[in-house]
Design a protein around this motif. Structure first.
Motif, PDB file in Angstrom:
ATOM      1  N   TYR A  18       0.839  -1.193   0.000  1.00 45.61           N
ATOM      2  CA  TYR A  18       0.000   0.000   0.000  1.00 45.61           C
ATOM      3  C   TYR A  18       0.877   1.246   0.000  1.00 45.61           C
ATOM      4  N   ALA A  19       0.363   2.338  -0.566  1.00 45.82           N
ATOM      5  CA  ALA A  19       1.118   3.591  -0.579  1.00 45.82           C
ATOM      6  C   ALA A  19       1.463   4.039   0.838  1.00 45.82           C
ATOM      7  N   SER A  20       0.634   3.734   1.804  1.00 43.54           N
ATOM      8  CA  SER A  20       0.863   4.142   3.191  1.00 43.54           C
ATOM      9  C   SER A  20       1.917   3.290   3.908  1.00 43.54           C
ATOM     10  N   ASP A  21       2.326   2.164   3.312  1.00 40.54           N
ATOM     11  CA  ASP A  21       3.376   1.337   3.908  1.00 40.54           C
ATOM     12  C   ASP A  21       4.694   2.104   3.886  1.00 40.54           C
ATOM     13  N   PRO A  22       5.562   1.880   4.880  1.00 46.31           N
ATOM     14  CA  PRO A  22       6.841   2.601   4.889  1.00 46.31           C
ATOM     15  C   PRO A  22       7.741   2.264   3.706  1.00 46.31           C
ATOM     16  N   ALA A  23       7.577   1.070   3.126  1.00 49.27           N
ATOM     17  CA  ALA A  23       8.364   0.645   1.961  1.00 49.27           C
ATOM     18  C   ALA A  23       7.564  -0.431   1.232  1.00 49.27           C
TER      19      ALA A  23
END
Length: 189
Positions: A18-23
């Motif tokens: 997901y875009a919200s994941d840190p990487a």
């Protein structure tokens, strides 16, 4: 290694970023996965991720695509790069007549992402339901860049006639090598 799922309510085995994941999810190899049925979702998937490899897959009786590679706006997932699907079988994929995925579906739709460097090879695809409309599909929306899709050594076997491929990307985005539909060479989408 040797993961097995049966009649899951979502993708059988999935890598998602997901875009919200840190990487992004990256550098993952999945060997000899077996997906025997989904009541919703796909068989195996990469929905955002880098350097993901599935080897020797056995996927059957999926609600939507047997193999799904995507960037999705609805879940705001990341770009896809460096994916390899190498070896195995897909049987009776996309049983839900309301879904148009086919057996292998690349879906590039999340703005600001891309799909690049995807290789699908050494697969046998058997009896994709005709309601799926096509067997190999590529759909691009929102001008998402798609490049470097390679399909090689793929055998599609159908007992009822259907469209082997469908695409909304230019021919420069993909290549086909030794792809056959009921013994006949397929040279373009």
């Amino acid at each position: 290694n040797n993961a097995r799922t049966e009649w899951t309510g979502d993708d059988g085995i999935a890598v998602v970023s997901y875009a919200s994941d840190p990487a992004p999810s990256r550098n993952i190899t999945i060997n000899s996965p077996v997906v025997n049925g989904t009541v919703w979702g796909r068989g195996i998937s990469v929905v955002g991720g880098q350097n993901i490899t599935y080897r020797n897959i056995s996927v059957s009786n999926t609600n939507a695509a047997g193999v799904y590679i995507a960037t999705e706006p609805s879940y705001n997932t990341r770009a896809v790069s460096g994916v390899t699907i190498d070896g195995g079988t897909i049987t009776n994929a996309n049983t839900n007549a309301a879904v148009r995925h086919g057996a292998i579906f690349v879906y590039a739709a999340n703005p600001g992402t891309s799909i690049s460097g995807v290789t699908v090879k050494n697969l046998t695809i058997v009896n994709t339901p005709t309601a799926a409309t096509w067997i190999l599909g590529i759909i691009r929306e929102n001008s998402v860049p798609v490049s470097g899709l390679v399909y090689s050594n793929i055998t599609m076997q159908q007992s009822s006639a259907m469209k082997p491929t469908f695409s909304t990307v230019p021919a420069s985005a993909y290549s086909l090598s030794n792809v056959r539909y009921n013994g006949v060479a397929v040279t373009s989408f």
